[in-house]
Design a protein around this motif. Structure first.
Motif, PDB file in Angstrom:
ATOM      1  N   ARG A 166      54.276 -23.587  91.516  1.00 27.98           N
ATOM      2  CA  ARG A 166      53.465 -22.598  91.030  1.00 27.98           C
ATOM      3  C   ARG A 166      52.926 -22.456  89.715  1.00 27.98           C
ATOM      4  N   ARG A 194      56.366 -23.283 100.306  1.00 24.04           N
ATOM      5  CA  ARG A 194      57.673 -22.636 100.430  1.00 24.04           C
ATOM      6  C   ARG A 194      57.615 -21.488  99.482  1.00 24.04           C
ATOM      7  N   GLY A 195      58.396 -20.535 100.154  1.00 26.18           N
ATOM      8  CA  GLY A 195      58.450 -18.970  99.378  1.00 26.18           C
ATOM      9  C   GLY A 195      56.941 -18.347  99.320  1.00 26.18           C
ATOM     10  N   ASP A 224      56.111 -15.989 101.260  1.00 25.83           N
ATOM     11  CA  ASP A 224      55.947 -14.446 101.373  1.00 25.83           C
ATOM     12  C   ASP A 224      56.156 -13.917  99.765  1.00 25.83           C
ATOM     13  N   GLU A 225      56.915 -14.278  98.975  1.00 30.17           N
ATOM     14  CA  GLU A 225      57.102 -14.052  97.794  1.00 30.17           C
ATOM     15  C   GLU A 225      55.851 -14.390  96.781  1.00 30.17           C
ATOM     16  N   ALA A 226      55.235 -15.585  97.224  1.00 34.87           N
ATOM     17  CA  ALA A 226      53.820 -16.106  96.345  1.00 34.87           C
ATOM     18  C   ALA A 226      52.879 -15.112  96.669  1.00 34.87           C
TER      19      ALA A 226
END
Length: 231
Positions: free
Chosen positions: A80, A138-139, A141-143
Motif C-alpha cells: 500500500r 490482501r488485508g 478489512d484493515e485497508a
C-alpha cells in the motif's frame, strides 16, 4: 482531451486530462488503468466520464518503463505504498490544483486499477468505483478502515474473482461503509473494457459485455452524483 505530464514524487508522469464543455468547475475523477496499460480503451473511458461532467485524469502508470513499473505496481498492492501509490495520489493533486476542478475527487479503476481504487479509498477520495479489482487485495478489512463510499462491480464468471463481491460486501457491512456492490451473473473479468481478441478472451473468462457495462456505469454515475457533486 489532451496528453500532459504531471509532477510526481518519482519524476514526471504521463497522463490524459479531459475537461467537460461548458462552465465549471466540476468534480474530479482519477482513472486507474488495468495491467495492460494505456490503450484506446483508456481514452474511451476518460471521454465517457468527462461527458458526464467530471474533470478526468488517467495517469500512465507504466510511463517510466513497463516491466519495472508493473513490478512496482504489484509490490504496491501488497505494501500500500511505493511509486504507483504516489503516482495515483499525484494525479489527484494535479486535479485539485486545476481551476476547473471543484474539489471532491473520485477514483475509478479496472482490474489492477480496481485493486488500487479499493486500497486508496481511505486516502482522501470522496468516492471509489472499482471494476473487478480482483483478486481482492490482501488485508482488505484493515485497508478499508475509514473508507470513502464504494460502488463496486464484479463478474460472476471472473476466474480471478470467485466470491469477490460477497467478500467485499461483508467487509463494507462490517465497517459500516456506504456501498453499492453488484455481481453480474453472466460476465467475467474485464467486462467493461473493449480489448483486442474478444472471442479468445471470452473463452478464458474475460471479455466485454455491453449490457453489464452500461448498467455498471449508470450505477457509478448515480453514486458519483450523490457523493461527488453533493459533496
Amino acid at each position: 482531451m489532451r496528453d500532459i505530464k504531471i509532477t510526481a514524487p518519482n519524476g514526471p508522469l504521463e497522463a490524459m486530462v479531459s475537461v467537460p464543455e461548458g462552465s465549471g468547475p466540476w468534480p474530479g475523477v482519477v482513472v486507474v488503468h488495468d495491467v495492460i496499460g494505456y490503450s484506446p480503451d483508456n481514452r474511451r473511458t476518460t471521454a465517457r466520464i468527462c461527458a458526464q461532467g467530471y474533470v478526468t485524469i488517467t495517469p500512465n502508470l507504466f510511463s517510466r518503463g513497463r516491466v519495472r513499473c508493473i513490478t512496482s505496481a504489484f509490490r504496491s498492492l501488497f505494501t500500500r505504498t511505493g511509486p504507483t501509490v504516489d503516482d495515483i495520489l499525484a494525479a489527484r493533486e494535479h486535479l485539485l490544483a486545476m481551476p476547473e476542478c471543484s474539489g471532491p475527487v473520485g477514483i475509478v479503476g479496472f482490474c489492477m486499477g480496481g485493486q488500487f481504487a479499493l486500497l486508496l479509498s481511505p486516502r482522501g477520495f470522496a468516492a471509489s468505483a472499482p471494476f473487478y479489482g480482483t483478486p481482492l487485495p490482501r488485508g482488505l478489512d484493515e485497508a478499508l478502515d475509514a473508507s470513502c463510499p464504494v460502488v463496486a462491480s464484479f463478474g460472476r464468471r471472473d476466474p480471478l474473482g470467485i466470491g469477490a463481491g460477497e467478500r467485499l460486501t461483508k467487509v463494507v457491512e462490517a465497517r459500516n461503509i456506504t456501498a453499492d456492490v453488484k455481481v453480474y451473473p453472466d460476465v467475467g473479468h474485464s467486462f467493461a473494457n473493449q480489448l483486442p481478441a474478444q472471442p479468445l478472451l471470452r473463452i478464458t473468462g474475460f471479455g466485454y459485455d455491453e449490457a453489464a457495462t452500461e448498467d455498471a456505469w449508470s450505477r457509478v454515475f448515480a453514486f458519483f452524483d450523490t457523493h461527488l457533486r453533493a459533496g
